[in-house]
Design an enzyme around this catalytic site. Structure first.
Site, mmCIF file in Angstrom:
data_model
loop_
_atom_site.group_PDB
_atom_site.id
_atom_site.type_symbol
_atom_site.label_atom_id
_atom_site.label_comp_id
_atom_site.label_asym_id
_atom_site.label_seq_id
_atom_site.Cartn_x
_atom_site.Cartn_y
_atom_site.Cartn_z
ATOM 1 N N LYS A 41 5.557 -2.564 -1.693
ATOM 2 C CA LYS A 41 4.262 -1.891 -1.477
ATOM 3 C C LYS A 41 3.358 -2.814 -0.672
ATOM 4 O O LYS A 41 3.289 -4.025 -0.961
ATOM 5 C CB LYS A 41 3.641 -1.565 -2.844
ATOM 6 C CG LYS A 41 2.327 -0.786 -2.772
ATOM 7 C CD LYS A 41 1.800 -0.452 -4.168
ATOM 8 C CE LYS A 41 0.517 0.340 -4.153
ATOM 9 N NZ LYS A 41 0.001 0.648 -5.501
ATOM 10 N N SER A 116 -1.017 5.568 -6.457
ATOM 11 C CA SER A 116 -1.190 5.090 -5.099
ATOM 12 C C SER A 116 0.093 4.594 -4.442
ATOM 13 O O SER A 116 0.144 4.463 -3.228
ATOM 14 C CB SER A 116 -2.216 3.957 -5.087
ATOM 15 O OG SER A 116 -1.754 2.850 -5.852
ATOM 16 N N SER A 140 -0.333 4.287 -11.089
ATOM 17 C CA SER A 140 0.160 4.326 -9.707
ATOM 18 C C SER A 140 1.652 4.091 -9.531
ATOM 19 O O SER A 140 2.153 4.260 -8.423
ATOM 20 C CB SER A 140 -0.589 3.313 -8.850
ATOM 21 O OG SER A 140 -1.796 3.869 -8.443
HETATM 22 N N1 GLN Z 1 -4.934 7.073 -9.724
HETATM 23 C C1 GLN Z 1 -5.543 5.924 -10.304
HETATM 24 C C2 GLN Z 1 -6.734 5.507 -9.486
HETATM 25 O O1 GLN Z 1 -6.997 6.138 -8.516
HETATM 26 C C3 GLN Z 1 -4.546 4.829 -10.460
HETATM 27 C C4 GLN Z 1 -4.479 3.866 -9.346
HETATM 28 C C5 GLN Z 1 -3.528 2.743 -9.585
HETATM 29 O O2 GLN Z 1 -2.847 2.683 -10.615
HETATM 30 N N2 GLN Z 1 -3.528 1.799 -8.671
HETATM 31 O O3 GLN Z 1 -7.384 4.572 -9.785
#
Ligand code: GLN
Length: 444
Positions: A41, A116, A140
């Site tokens: 990532k 994400s 995420s």
């Molecule tokens: N969807 C969550 C957010 O927008 C999780 C993001 C993540 O785990 N990096 O914060």
């Protein structure tokens, strides 16, 4: 086709990689992971490669060093395929917040891959790598894994070093994996886990042989079913698959017990107060002076900050910085930040108490399967509510895994979530093998 060939041939359609490396750019040494291909990532540092975090802000930036987790995989013989697309600074649930365009879901390209870490989930799903690294601050890894039909592992907070990970919310951020098999998940996790002197929050707890957890008998284990995770709003197909997973576990000799995590209803609020607070502080380092982008034609220091940040950050990142700055401001600090910290403690206690009655929890990973592009992007709150089942384990730091358990009536993957107490990742593997479905593993 090799992983690299798959990555090259599918990327123009799916946009899952921001960069694909030529063979030999990051040569593999010989070791226990020889032959394993890994996608990273683009929030994790890899020396001399670009590190964009899905943001225009860091477009010109190249890493000066390699993240510990990536280095450990390379030292063990893994080869690096490329860097994967993501929501900007890991903020999002759909990949629509990437400055480099969204990643498409290979099961239905009109739908989001989740976020994400959407690029990593897709890379693993299509076989462009054996293992993709992701990060999970509030879901995420698990949510995109569920949407794309692969195994998504978020270990205990502190299990894997965060050195070389661009911080979003430091007390929540956790490195983990996507893979099509539990075996590859276990092998990568074993290598990456363990104390690192470069990250003082990494744990000095011995690393178990997770691959051995895979052959462990689950007979006699007690599986907690948290009632707050089975309320309204869950799609019938998702519910049906979780019911089937319960039956599979019972057949394997587990006992189901009802448990309660009473503070679940506050978890979204706690998560979005505390993570935005931490993000507003962490992202202050992007000032137009030290890293990446600097605005042109500026006349003063303040102007440099303002213009560079206005041009460099996308809408969602700005929204979070503003929210975080607000909850930390002197007039509101006690009402929001302090209060949310107290509720974090209570929600953590919920998990501790639940694990006095059971060995693991079983829940849906998400209330519904992959949604369409644009469906939630104009309504931040609807997007945030999608994280309802995943944020709890980040608030409390416990490990959790999303396991593919089948397809819904639209042919989209469904994920089940298993959660255990801190550092009991082995039990996740043992239980996951009982409920995992191979239906999602045909090549996408
Ligand atoms: N969807 C969550 C957010 O927008 C999780 C993001 C993540 O785990 N990096 O914060």
């Amino acid at each position: 086709m090799t992983s690299l060939e798959t990555a090259r041939s599918r990327n123009s359609e799916l946009n899952c990689f921001l960069e694909i490396f030529d063979e030999g750019r990051y040569p593999a040494s010989n070791g226990q992971l020889s032959g394993m291909s890994v996608a990273v990532k683009d929030v994790l540092a890899l020396k001399d490669a670009r590190l964009t975090c899905g943001s225009k802000f860091l477009e010109p930036f190249h890493s000066l060093y390699t993240a510990t987790c990536v280095q450990r995989l390379m030292d063990a013989g893994a080869s690096i395929v490329g860097k994967t697309n993501m929501d900007e600074f890991a903020m999002g649930s759909s990949n629509e917040n990437s400055a480099y365009g969204p990643v498409l879901n290979p099961w239905d390209t009109t739908r989001v891959p989740g976020g994400s870490s959407g690029g990593s989930a897709v890379a693993a799903a299509i076989g462009a790598c054996n293992v993709a690294l992701g990060t999970d601050t509030g879901g995420s890894i698990r949510q995109p894994a569920a949407f794309c039909g692969v195994v998504g592992m978020k270990p205990t907070y502190g299990r894997i070093s965060r050195y070389g990970l661009t911080a979003f919310a430091s007390s929540f951020d956790t490195v983990g994996t996507f893979a099509r098999t539990l075996e590859d998940t276990a092998r990568a996790l074993e290598v990456m886990s363990g104390f690192d002197e470069m990250d003082s929050t990494s744990a000095r707890v011995p690393v178990e042989k997770y691959s051995e957890g895979l052959s462990r008998d689950v007979k006699g284990l007690r599986i907690g079913i948290p009632k707050e995770y089975f309320g309204e709003g869950i799609e019938p197909d998702v519910r049906r698959h979780i019911e089937e997973a319960k039956v599979k576990l019972q057949k394997a000799g587990c006992t189901l017990v009802d448990v309660s995590l009473p503070h679940t209803k506050y978890c979204i609020a706690v998560y979005y107060i505390l993570t935005t607070a931490e993000a507003s502080s962490n992202l202050a380092r992007f000032d137009g002076i030290r890293y990446g982008r600097r605005a042109q034609g500026v006349t003063s220091l303040e102007d440099t900050y303002r213009k560079s940040r206005s041009e460099g950050f996308g809408r969602e990142v700005k929204r979070r910085i503003m929210l975080g700055t607000y909850v930390l401001s002197s007039g509101y600090y006690d009402a929001y930040y302090t209060r949310a910290q107290k509720v974090r403690r209570l929600a953590t206690q919920d998990f501790e108490l639940a694990f006095q009655h059971c060995d693991a929890l079983l829940t849906p990973t998400t209330p519904a399967t992959a949604f369409k592009f644009g469906e939630k992007s104009s309504d931040p709150l609807a997007m945030y509510l999608n994280d309802i089942f995943t944020v709890g384990s980040n608030i409390s730091g416990v490990p959790a895994m999303s396991v593919p358990v089948g397809l819904d009536s639209k042919g989209l993957p469904v994920g089940a979530q298993l959660i255990t107490k801190q550092f009991d990742e082995s039990t996740l593997f043992a239980l996951a093998k009982e409920i995992m479905s191979n239906e999602t593993l045909d090549n996408r």
